[in-house]
Design a protein around this motif. Sequence first.
Motif, short mmCIF file in Angstrom:
data_model
loop_
_atom_site.label_atom_id
_atom_site.label_comp_id
_atom_site.label_asym_id
_atom_site.label_seq_id
_atom_site.Cartn_x
_atom_site.Cartn_y
_atom_site.Cartn_z
N PHE A 87 0.82 -1.21 0.00
CA PHE A 87 0.00 0.00 0.00
C PHE A 87 0.86 1.26 0.00
O PHE A 87 0.69 2.14 -0.84
CB PHE A 87 -0.93 0.01 1.22
N GLN A 88 1.78 1.36 0.94
CA GLN A 88 2.55 2.59 1.11
C GLN A 88 3.45 2.88 -0.09
O GLN A 88 3.54 4.03 -0.55
CB GLN A 88 3.39 2.50 2.39
N VAL A 89 4.12 1.85 -0.59
CA VAL A 89 5.04 2.05 -1.72
C VAL A 89 4.27 2.09 -3.04
O VAL A 89 4.59 2.88 -3.93
CB VAL A 89 6.12 0.96 -1.73
N GLY A 90 3.23 1.26 -3.15
CA GLY A 90 2.46 1.22 -4.39
C GLY A 90 1.72 2.51 -4.67
O GLY A 90 1.51 2.87 -5.84
N THR A 91 1.31 3.23 -3.63
CA THR A 91 0.61 4.51 -3.82
C THR A 91 1.57 5.69 -3.80
O THR A 91 1.13 6.84 -3.86
CB THR A 91 -0.45 4.71 -2.73
N GLY A 92 2.87 5.43 -3.69
CA GLY A 92 3.86 6.50 -3.72
C GLY A 92 4.03 7.24 -2.41
O GLY A 92 4.79 8.21 -2.34
N ARG A 93 3.34 6.82 -1.37
CA ARG A 93 3.48 7.51 -0.08
C ARG A 93 4.87 7.30 0.51
O ARG A 93 5.37 8.15 1.24
CB ARG A 93 2.39 7.02 0.88
N MET A 94 5.45 6.17 0.21
CA MET A 94 6.81 5.87 0.62
C MET A 94 7.64 5.53 -0.61
O MET A 94 7.13 4.90 -1.55
CB MET A 94 6.82 4.69 1.61
N PRO A 95 8.90 5.93 -0.62
CA PRO A 95 9.62 6.72 0.38
C PRO A 95 9.04 8.13 0.53
O PRO A 95 8.55 8.71 -0.43
CB PRO A 95 11.05 6.79 -0.17
N GLN A 102 1.49 13.93 7.36
CA GLN A 102 1.25 12.58 6.89
C GLN A 102 1.83 12.41 5.50
O GLN A 102 2.10 13.39 4.80
CB GLN A 102 -0.25 12.26 6.88
N ALA A 103 2.05 11.16 5.12
CA ALA A 103 2.60 10.87 3.80
C ALA A 103 1.52 11.10 2.75
O ALA A 103 0.40 10.61 2.87
CB ALA A 103 3.08 9.43 3.74
N GLU A 104 1.88 11.86 1.71
CA GLU A 104 0.93 12.19 0.64
C GLU A 104 1.09 11.21 -0.53
O GLU A 104 2.19 10.76 -0.85
CB GLU A 104 1.15 13.61 0.15
N LYS A 105 -0.03 10.93 -1.19
CA LYS A 105 0.00 10.08 -2.38
C LYS A 105 0.73 10.78 -3.51
O LYS A 105 0.54 11.98 -3.74
CB LYS A 105 -1.43 9.75 -2.80
N LYS A 106 1.57 10.02 -4.24
CA LYS A 106 2.30 10.57 -5.38
C LYS A 106 2.71 9.41 -6.28
O LYS A 106 2.59 8.24 -5.88
CB LYS A 106 3.53 11.35 -4.90
N PRO A 107 3.18 9.67 -7.49
CA PRO A 107 3.62 8.58 -8.36
C PRO A 107 4.73 7.77 -7.70
O PRO A 107 5.66 8.33 -7.13
CB PRO A 107 4.13 9.31 -9.62
N ILE A 109 7.99 5.18 -7.33
CA ILE A 109 9.28 5.13 -8.03
C ILE A 109 9.79 3.69 -8.17
O ILE A 109 10.89 3.49 -8.69
CB ILE A 109 10.34 5.97 -7.28
N TYR A 110 8.99 2.72 -7.74
CA TYR A 110 9.39 1.32 -7.82
C TYR A 110 8.47 0.57 -8.78
O TYR A 110 7.28 0.89 -8.88
CB TYR A 110 9.33 0.64 -6.45
N SER A 111 9.00 -0.43 -9.45
CA SER A 111 8.16 -1.32 -10.25
C SER A 111 7.42 -2.26 -9.30
O SER A 111 7.80 -2.40 -8.13
CB SER A 111 9.03 -2.12 -11.22
N GLN A 112 6.39 -2.94 -9.82
CA GLN A 112 5.64 -3.85 -8.97
C GLN A 112 6.52 -5.01 -8.51
O GLN A 112 6.38 -5.50 -7.38
CB GLN A 112 4.42 -4.39 -9.71
N ALA A 113 7.44 -5.45 -9.36
CA ALA A 113 8.36 -6.53 -8.96
C ALA A 113 9.23 -6.09 -7.79
O ALA A 113 9.47 -6.87 -6.84
CB ALA A 113 9.24 -6.93 -10.14
N GLU A 114 9.70 -4.85 -7.80
CA GLU A 114 10.52 -4.34 -6.70
C GLU A 114 9.68 -4.16 -5.44
O GLU A 114 10.17 -4.43 -4.32
CB GLU A 114 11.16 -3.02 -7.10
#
Length: 269
Positions: A87-95, A102-107, A109-114
Motif C-alpha cells: 500500500f505505502q510504496v504502491g501509492t507513492g506515499r513511501m519513500p 502525513q505521507a501524501e500520495k504521489k507517483p 518510483i518502484y516497479s511492482q516486482a521491486e
Amino acid sequence: MKKLSARRRHPLAAFVVLLLALAATGWLYATLAPAEEAQADTSAQSLAIEEGKKLYDLGCASCHGTGGQGSSDGPSLVGVGAAAVDFQVGTGRMPLQQPGPQAEKKPNIYSQAEIDQLAAYVASLGPGPAVPDESAYDPSEGDAARGGVLFRSNCSQCHNFTGQGGALTHGKEAPNLRDVDPRYIYEAMATGPSNMPSFPQATLGDQEKRDIIAWLESVNTSEAPSPGGFALGGIGPVSEGLFAWTIGIGFLIAAAVWIGARTAKAKKS
C-alpha cells in the motif's frame, strides 16, 4: 500356524507393526511429495527477500533503521506485514518526499516486482497482514447496500458519506477514495495507515471489506445518481441542508437590503 499365532501374541508385535507402518508412510511421502516444487518456491522466496533487503537498505533504512527496527525519523516495520508495504510504496506515499503531518500520495518510483521484493523482506521481519488475493477485494462479489451501512458506521466520520475525504486535526486529512484501486482500499482497511484504524479479520472480514469496496464503486461512478441535487462532495444531508439554508438566507438578506436601498433612493428623488 501355532508359531505364527504365538508371534502375533508377542508383546513387541504391535510395536513392530507400527514401525513398519511409519516406514512405509515415510517412503510414500518421499516418493510422491513434490520436493522440487517446494524447493523452487523456497529458493524464489529467499531470493525475493535478499533482493528486497538490498532495496530496503538503499531506500528505506535511513529512516526506518537497520533491520526495520525504526528510528527517530521512522517507525518500526517489524510486524507491519507485506500488505502495508504494498500500500505505502504502491501509492507513492513511501519513500517519504519530505517530513510532514502525513505521507501524501504521489507517483511511485518502484516497479511492482521491486515492491513485491520489498514486501517479502519486510514480511520476513515479523508476521503481519499479507498482500490479498484478487478475490478478496473484487467489488463484483460485494453487496453495495450492505457496504453502505458498514461504511457509514465505520468510515464516514472521516471520509464523508461517499468517500470524498475530509480534513482532520493537526494538518492531516482523510483522502478522497474516488478512483482508488480496490486492492489499496482493502490494504488500507487491513493495515490502518496514518490516523486510520486497522480493521483486521475479526472486525471486518473479507466479505465485509468487499461490501464496502462495492459501495464505493457504486457511488463514485459517473453514472451514480444524486437524488438531492448538487452532491456537495457527498458530505451528508445535515451539512448539505445547512449549506443550502445559509446560502438561501444570505441571498434573502442581500435582496432585502438591495430593495430597501432602492426604495429609500426612490423616495428621496
